[in-house]
Scaffold this motif. Structure first.
Motif, short mmCIF file in Angstrom:
data_model
loop_
_atom_site.label_atom_id
_atom_site.label_comp_id
_atom_site.label_asym_id
_atom_site.label_seq_id
_atom_site.Cartn_x
_atom_site.Cartn_y
_atom_site.Cartn_z
N HIS A 164 -77.09 -91.67 75.13
CA HIS A 164 -77.87 -91.00 76.26
C HIS A 164 -78.18 -89.65 75.48
CE1 HIS A 164 -73.84 -89.44 75.93
NE2 HIS A 164 -73.21 -90.49 76.32
N ARG A 165 -78.57 -88.84 76.69
CA ARG A 165 -79.10 -87.55 76.27
C ARG A 165 -78.23 -86.86 75.27
NH1 ARG A 165 -79.31 -83.30 79.57
NH2 ARG A 165 -78.17 -84.80 80.95
N THR A 173 -82.58 -104.58 88.03
CA THR A 173 -83.12 -104.53 87.08
C THR A 173 -82.25 -105.17 85.90
OG1 THR A 173 -84.52 -102.82 87.63
CG2 THR A 173 -84.20 -102.99 85.21
N GLY A 186 -90.33 -105.27 84.43
CA GLY A 186 -90.84 -105.25 85.69
C GLY A 186 -90.81 -106.55 86.52
N ARG A 205 -77.92 -94.01 80.56
CA ARG A 205 -77.04 -94.61 81.41
C ARG A 205 -77.16 -94.36 82.57
NH1 ARG A 205 -73.23 -89.25 79.50
NH2 ARG A 205 -74.75 -87.74 80.24
N SER A 206 -78.26 -94.61 83.46
CA SER A 206 -78.54 -94.35 84.82
C SER A 206 -77.84 -95.25 85.66
CB SER A 206 -79.98 -94.67 85.12
OG SER A 206 -80.25 -95.69 85.01
N PHE A 223 -90.39 -93.95 72.97
CA PHE A 223 -89.28 -93.31 72.19
C PHE A 223 -88.79 -94.24 71.09
CE2 PHE A 223 -84.56 -92.50 72.62
CZ PHE A 223 -84.39 -91.35 72.38
N VAL A 271 -87.25 -101.42 79.19
CA VAL A 271 -87.34 -101.38 80.56
C VAL A 271 -88.22 -100.27 81.13
CG1 VAL A 271 -85.74 -100.91 82.38
CG2 VAL A 271 -84.80 -102.14 80.75
N GLY A 272 -88.61 -99.25 80.12
CA GLY A 272 -89.23 -98.30 80.71
C GLY A 272 -90.56 -98.50 81.26
N ILE A 273 -90.91 -97.62 82.29
CA ILE A 273 -92.43 -97.62 82.93
C ILE A 273 -92.74 -96.14 83.22
CG2 ILE A 273 -93.66 -98.29 84.92
CD1 ILE A 273 -91.74 -100.76 85.27
N THR A 332 -87.20 -107.93 87.29
CA THR A 332 -86.73 -106.94 88.40
C THR A 332 -86.94 -107.69 89.52
OG1 THR A 332 -86.44 -104.83 87.33
CG2 THR A 332 -86.43 -104.83 89.51
N ALA A 389 -83.77 -97.84 78.30
CA ALA A 389 -84.14 -97.40 79.58
C ALA A 389 -83.84 -95.77 79.68
CB ALA A 389 -83.33 -98.11 80.89
N VAL A 390 -84.91 -95.09 79.24
CA VAL A 390 -84.93 -93.67 79.06
C VAL A 390 -86.06 -92.92 79.78
CG1 VAL A 390 -83.44 -93.40 76.81
CG2 VAL A 390 -86.15 -93.50 76.89
N GLY A 391 -87.14 -93.46 80.03
CA GLY A 391 -88.35 -93.17 80.44
C GLY A 391 -89.15 -92.18 79.92
N ILE A 392 -89.08 -92.56 78.39
CA ILE A 392 -89.90 -91.42 77.58
C ILE A 392 -90.77 -92.73 76.66
CG2 ILE A 392 -89.84 -90.04 75.66
CD1 ILE A 392 -86.88 -89.17 76.35
P1 NAP Z 1 -83.23 -92.02 84.74
O1 NAP Z 1 -82.16 -92.25 85.91
O2 NAP Z 1 -83.90 -90.89 84.14
O3 NAP Z 1 -82.04 -92.15 83.32
C1 NAP Z 1 -82.64 -91.95 82.12
C2 NAP Z 1 -81.53 -92.29 80.98
O4 NAP Z 1 -82.00 -91.83 79.93
C3 NAP Z 1 -80.34 -91.04 81.24
O5 NAP Z 1 -79.15 -91.98 81.23
C4 NAP Z 1 -80.74 -90.14 80.01
O6 NAP Z 1 -79.46 -89.47 79.54
C5 NAP Z 1 -81.35 -91.01 78.94
N1 NAP Z 1 -82.08 -90.31 77.89
C6 NAP Z 1 -83.04 -89.26 78.55
N2 NAP Z 1 -83.31 -88.74 77.19
C7 NAP Z 1 -82.86 -89.19 76.30
C8 NAP Z 1 -82.89 -89.34 74.87
N3 NAP Z 1 -83.52 -88.25 74.18
N4 NAP Z 1 -82.01 -89.83 74.07
C9 NAP Z 1 -81.11 -90.76 74.57
N5 NAP Z 1 -80.81 -90.82 76.05
C10 NAP Z 1 -81.92 -90.36 76.91
O7 NAP Z 1 -84.15 -93.29 84.54
P2 NAP Z 1 -83.85 -94.98 84.86
O8 NAP Z 1 -83.98 -95.00 86.40
O9 NAP Z 1 -82.76 -95.37 84.19
O10 NAP Z 1 -85.33 -95.51 84.30
C11 NAP Z 1 -85.55 -95.43 83.15
C12 NAP Z 1 -86.88 -95.98 82.75
O11 NAP Z 1 -86.87 -97.56 83.38
C13 NAP Z 1 -87.98 -95.39 83.51
O12 NAP Z 1 -89.20 -95.27 82.90
C14 NAP Z 1 -88.03 -96.15 84.79
O13 NAP Z 1 -89.61 -96.01 85.34
C15 NAP Z 1 -88.00 -97.53 84.25
N6 NAP Z 1 -87.19 -98.48 85.23
C16 NAP Z 1 -87.96 -99.55 85.12
C17 NAP Z 1 -87.59 -100.61 85.82
C18 NAP Z 1 -88.36 -101.92 85.80
O14 NAP Z 1 -88.19 -102.84 86.68
N7 NAP Z 1 -88.81 -102.30 84.68
C19 NAP Z 1 -86.64 -100.45 86.77
C20 NAP Z 1 -86.23 -99.08 86.79
C21 NAP Z 1 -86.45 -98.33 86.15
P3 NAP Z 1 -78.42 -88.52 80.50
O15 NAP Z 1 -77.58 -89.44 81.44
O16 NAP Z 1 -77.62 -87.93 79.79
O17 NAP Z 1 -79.50 -87.73 81.18
#
Ligand code: NAP
Length: 296
Positions: A192-193, A140, A274, A165-166, A219, A234-236, A277, A213-216
């Motif tokens: 991050h969170r 990604t 997406g 920061r995943s 946001f 990046v979010g989906i 990626t 890339a937070v998944g919210i």
């Molecule tokens: P993840 O592992 O759940 O990580 C989310 C990150 O967001 C964590 O580091 C978390 O912080 C941070 N976060 C959560 N709430 C927050 C807030 N209120 N303020 C600031 N930071 C916050 O998710 P991921 O795998 O990185 O994926 C993120 C999104 O991208 C998802 O929607 C996923 O579906 C999408 N994605 C898309 C692709 C693509 O090809 N487009 C590929 C991969 C993922 P903490 O570390 O402190 O918990």
């Protein structure tokens, strides 16, 4: 306002890979081959893997999809990976995440031979990436770099802000953007969170390049965007919607309608990162095939 269209940028990457594959075949060689492992029948995972296989076909790559039911044991999965590691006709191996809870993701990722780790998740490859050595960049963040390259977006000397920061997206993205490399050399803030929301808003407002890339869903709103910024969403997330044909809609982490009123460039969701990626994954598979890894 420029739409950073993943269809356009990924088509360019795939066209170049197809040319390479055709040249290989014309020279009597086999094409690169990607093996994908899918466990269970999670709807989103099914869609992603199907798309990866289809994209392999479009670039002339070989692919195999190995399916397991979600009661598969860790030992069975490890045995399959060992077999694929030993298969000289398989260049790249990917295991679609997430895996069922009884399986240790890390153990599975570490079982993939680093030379076949085309998702770029193996600790060896992450370590090499951090040190700026030749490696497989996680698919990604690699896709985002390819997107920035395609649209000639300057990163050097800019302030890039990464939210999330995943291990697979945010953290490697922040390292790459700050590295001495093309599409790097930015000053990077990583949120991050635990970044308080008021602080987060102040930081994102300074972003020349904002990667989220937070998944919210939605946001990031207009008040968090610097005028003229480049926004990479990046979010989906699948959001239930009874009016949609499939019963859900795909939402990004950025409110697109608001972002386009302030930003200079924005990636759409779907149709943005997406697709990139998959382009990153295909480039890594070609790299694995070429066997350049560790040798240049
Ligand atoms: P993840 O592992 O759940 O990580 C989310 C990150 O967001 C964590 O580091 C978390 O912080 C941070 N976060 C959560 N709430 C927050 C807030 N209120 N303020 C600031 N930071 C916050 O998710 P991921 O795998 O990185 O994926 C993120 C999104 O991208 C998802 O929607 C996923 O579906 C999408 N994605 C898309 C692709 C693509 O090809 N487009 C590929 C991969 C993922 P903490 O570390 O402190 O918990």
């Amino acid at each position: 306002m420029l739409v950073l269209d993943g269809k356009i940028a990924s088509a360019a990457v795939k066209a170049s890979l197809l040319q390479q594959t055709q040249a290989l075949k014309a020279a009597g060689k086999r094409a690169p081959h990607l093996a994908a492992i899918l466990v269970g029948n999670n709807g989103a995972s099914e869609t992603y893997v199907a798309s990866k296989v289809k994209n392999c076909e479009e670039t002339g790559f070989g692919s195999s999809l190995i399916r397991f039911t979600d009661d598969v044991s860790e030992a069975e999965l490890l045995a399959e990976i060992a077999e694929l590691n030993a298969d000289s006709n398989v260049d790249g191996i990917l295991v679609q995440l997430p895996l069922p809870k009884h399986i240790d993701d890390e153990k599975i990722i570490e079982a993939i031979h680093p030379d076949k780790d085309v998702d770029g998740f193996h600790p060896t490859n992450i370590g090499r990436m951090v040190q700026g050595l030749d490696t497989f960049i996680p698919a990604t963040p690699y896709g985002v770099l390819l997107m920035l390259e395609h649209f000639n977006i300057e990163t050097k000397g800019k302030h890039a802000v990464v939210v999330g920061r995943s291990n697979i997206v945010g953290r490697p993205m922040s390292i790459l953007l700050s590295s001495e490399r093309p599409q790097g050399n930015a000053s990077v803030s990583l949120c991050h969170r635990h970044t308080p929301k008021e602080e987060l808003i102040k930081i994102t407002q300074q972003a020349d390049i904002l990667v989220v890339a937070v998944g919210i869903p939605e946001f990031i709103t207009a008040d968090m965007i610097k005028p003229g910024a480049v926004i990479i969403d990046v979010g989906i997330t699948r959001v239930e919607d009874a009016t949609a044909k499939k019963g859900f809609r795909i939402k990004g982490d950025v409110n697109y309608e608001q972002a386009i009123t302030k930003a200079a460039a924005v990636t759409p969701v779907p149709g943005g990162v997406g697709l990139m990626t998959i382009a990153g994954l295909l480039k890594n598979t070609m790299k694995a095939y070429e066997g350049k890894f560790y040798h240049n």
